[in-house]
Scaffold this motif. Sequence first.
Motif, PDB file in Angstrom:
ATOM      1  N   ASN A  65       0.836  -1.215   0.000  1.00  0.00           N
ATOM      2  CA  ASN A  65       0.000   0.000   0.000  1.00  0.00           C
ATOM      3  C   ASN A  65       0.862   1.252   0.000  1.00  0.00           C
ATOM      4  O   ASN A  65       0.582   2.219  -0.727  1.00  0.00           O
ATOM      5  CB  ASN A  65      -0.931  -0.001   1.215  1.00  0.00           C
ATOM      6  N   ASP A  66       1.915   1.237   0.811  1.00  0.00           N
ATOM      7  CA  ASP A  66       2.815   2.400   0.868  1.00  0.00           C
ATOM      8  C   ASP A  66       3.510   2.634  -0.473  1.00  0.00           C
ATOM      9  O   ASP A  66       3.794   3.781  -0.844  1.00  0.00           O
ATOM     10  CB  ASP A  66       3.875   2.205   1.958  1.00  0.00           C
ATOM     11  N   LEU A  67       3.768   1.550  -1.202  1.00  0.00           N
ATOM     12  CA  LEU A  67       4.422   1.676  -2.508  1.00  0.00           C
ATOM     13  C   LEU A  67       3.439   2.082  -3.600  1.00  0.00           C
ATOM     14  O   LEU A  67       3.846   2.368  -4.731  1.00  0.00           O
ATOM     15  CB  LEU A  67       5.075   0.338  -2.892  1.00  0.00           C
ATOM     16  N   GLY A  68       2.163   2.088  -3.274  1.00  0.00           N
ATOM     17  CA  GLY A  68       1.153   2.471  -4.261  1.00  0.00           C
ATOM     18  C   GLY A  68       0.805   1.366  -5.232  1.00  0.00           C
ATOM     19  O   GLY A  68       0.234   1.621  -6.301  1.00  0.00           O
ATOM     20  N   ALA A  69       1.133   0.102  -4.884  1.00  0.00           N
ATOM     21  CA  ALA A  69       0.847  -1.021  -5.769  1.00  0.00           C
ATOM     22  C   ALA A  69      -0.637  -1.386  -5.714  1.00  0.00           C
ATOM     23  O   ALA A  69      -1.251  -1.379  -4.650  1.00  0.00           O
ATOM     24  CB  ALA A  69       1.691  -2.234  -5.380  1.00  0.00           C
ATOM     25  N   ALA A  70      -1.202  -1.696  -6.863  1.00  0.00           N
ATOM     26  CA  ALA A  70      -2.559  -2.252  -6.926  1.00  0.00           C
ATOM     27  C   ALA A  70      -2.439  -3.743  -6.627  1.00  0.00           C
ATOM     28  O   ALA A  70      -1.830  -4.481  -7.403  1.00  0.00           O
ATOM     29  CB  ALA A  70      -3.166  -2.017  -8.296  1.00  0.00           C
ATOM     30  N   THR A  71      -2.992  -4.188  -5.508  1.00  0.00           N
ATOM     31  CA  THR A  71      -2.793  -5.557  -5.047  1.00  0.00           C
ATOM     32  C   THR A  71      -4.038  -6.402  -5.317  1.00  0.00           C
ATOM     33  O   THR A  71      -5.148  -6.009  -4.961  1.00  0.00           O
ATOM     34  CB  THR A  71      -2.469  -5.582  -3.543  1.00  0.00           C
ATOM     35  N   TYR A  72      -3.829  -7.549  -5.936  1.00  0.00           N
ATOM     36  CA  TYR A  72      -4.920  -8.472  -6.234  1.00  0.00           C
ATOM     37  C   TYR A  72      -4.655  -9.784  -5.494  1.00  0.00           C
ATOM     38  O   TYR A  72      -3.610 -10.404  -5.666  1.00  0.00           O
ATOM     39  CB  TYR A  72      -5.040  -8.708  -7.745  1.00  0.00           C
ATOM     40  N   ARG A  73      -5.617 -10.171  -4.669  1.00  0.00           N
ATOM     41  CA  ARG A  73      -5.512 -11.365  -3.830  1.00  0.00           C
ATOM     42  C   ARG A  73      -6.630 -12.329  -4.204  1.00  0.00           C
ATOM     43  O   ARG A  73      -7.788 -11.926  -4.315  1.00  0.00           O
ATOM     44  CB  ARG A  73      -5.638 -10.990  -2.356  1.00  0.00           C
ATOM     45  N   THR A  74      -6.280 -13.608  -4.357  1.00  0.00           N
ATOM     46  CA  THR A  74      -7.317 -14.561  -4.747  1.00  0.00           C
ATOM     47  C   THR A  74      -8.358 -14.769  -3.661  1.00  0.00           C
ATOM     48  O   THR A  74      -9.493 -15.132  -3.956  1.00  0.00           O
ATOM     49  CB  THR A  74      -6.689 -15.913  -5.130  1.00  0.00           C
ATOM     50  N   ASP A  75      -7.999 -14.527  -2.383  1.00  0.00           N
ATOM     51  CA  ASP A  75      -9.004 -14.694  -1.329  1.00  0.00           C
ATOM     52  C   ASP A  75     -10.048 -13.589  -1.376  1.00  0.00           C
ATOM     53  O   ASP A  75     -11.167 -13.767  -0.884  1.00  0.00           O
ATOM     54  CB  ASP A  75      -8.342 -14.754   0.051  1.00  0.00           C
ATOM     55  N   GLU A  76      -9.713 -12.455  -1.973  1.00  0.00           N
ATOM     56  CA  GLU A  76     -10.659 -11.337  -2.051  1.00  0.00           C
ATOM     57  C   GLU A  76     -11.208 -11.137  -3.459  1.00  0.00           C
ATOM     58  O   GLU A  76     -12.358 -10.733  -3.624  1.00  0.00           O
ATOM     59  CB  GLU A  76      -9.980 -10.043  -1.593  1.00  0.00           C
TER      60      GLU A  76
END
Length: 458
Positions: free
Chosen positions: A428-439
Amino acid sequence: MEPAFQLSVAATAGIVLVGARLKDMFSERLPVFIAAPLALAVSSQLFVTPVLLPLAEGVTLYSIPANILAGPLLPLVTVPGTLAAVLSTTAPWFSTGLLWLAGLPGSGIAMIGYAAASLPQALAPWPEGLTGWVLAAVYTAAAIALCRMVIDFRSRPRTGEKLLLGSAVGVLAAVVVPLGALPIPLIGQSPPEGWRLALCDVGQGDMLVVRTGEHAAIVVDAGEEPELAEACLSTLAVDQVEILMITHDHLDHYGGIPGVAEAAMIEEIVYSGDAGWSVVEAVEAQDGTVLQVPESRGRVGQSQDQEGAYPVTWQVWAAADYHSNTNDNSLVVHFGLWDPETAAGAVGSANDPLRLLTLGDLEEEIAGLLLGRNALPNVVDVLKVSHHGAANGGTAVLKHASPSVALIGVGEDNDYGHPSDAVVDTLNDLGAATYRTDEHGTVGFILSEEKFTPVPLE
């Protein structure tokens, strides 16, 4: 016509034509402070949905509750914002204060939007092609019938209108219900046109699919459950696996191989792991599946160009077999993806491809040694986060790579605490768009016109 203008016109038309009637109807059963924003959200959503379908390529499930929550904040943004614009030339110091005040509720609206977008099935897939257009036509016709009933609510609905409304409800139910959680694709569902990369939801495991042809791909890991691996490849319409890359000898990375073999023809296996370990032997020992597939250990520096309509290059950066912790023997591969139609010099073009780094389950200590020897790539756009986001993967690689997009294969409500707060906070601090299979479930990505766009597949 610009999409923003189309949406504004559609939303305004909905509010003008049926907003007041809906408010009257809702007020009969609900308090006015709920009925009014609900009528506003429903009337606008009713009209913007046909415009959103081709733009978003899916149905946004939480738009109405999100709009209801954000509605009270909107005047707190628009009123001081408009006043600031008027006073900006005569009293800039005062307009700055007004804009600062408007920013607080503006942040609240943004938080509501981000929260809604992170919910499961936030964007339910809508079938493409002829099926999608037919269903959109059914939805639009039903919306028109509903509007007529709302405007003239004293008249009894006609038989045809009842049929249309019932059809629309059935369409939305078929699309919205998350059947993607089952090991079968949605009726009429097809992979997004031009997809280049997919993060597969295989529970508490890893599986990544890099497209190389119309129905061909490189697959990195296969999760633990064969039926989930098979379902992901079937959804993507992949029936040829040019290379199956297995990062190391843990079941949550190779256990799903029988499902891959069921869905597609595997041409070659490249792997890493403890010395003496064999993928083919491990799969046969696991459930008796015999793979008639050539296998070889990955070698540092090994590389290949996959040419064609979906060109890919890849190079191995780590493939040890001597560490006591098998996670640290993970196969680390750097991919380059590009679009032949992207102009030279732009990200995603042949001379500046999109860079993907897959880390297997590489842990912090060995990752630090690799970084110290400059033995990990410096340019990374998309990062498959190590070890399902576990704390033992550390954050040094995340900070070194500073990816725009991060992918985490992780099981819902897993017992390991994956992903760790430290990893999530760093991304989040790096500004990455994070995609998680659990969500987010299985997510496909399209690369075109300098954009890397996610498309939910569940």
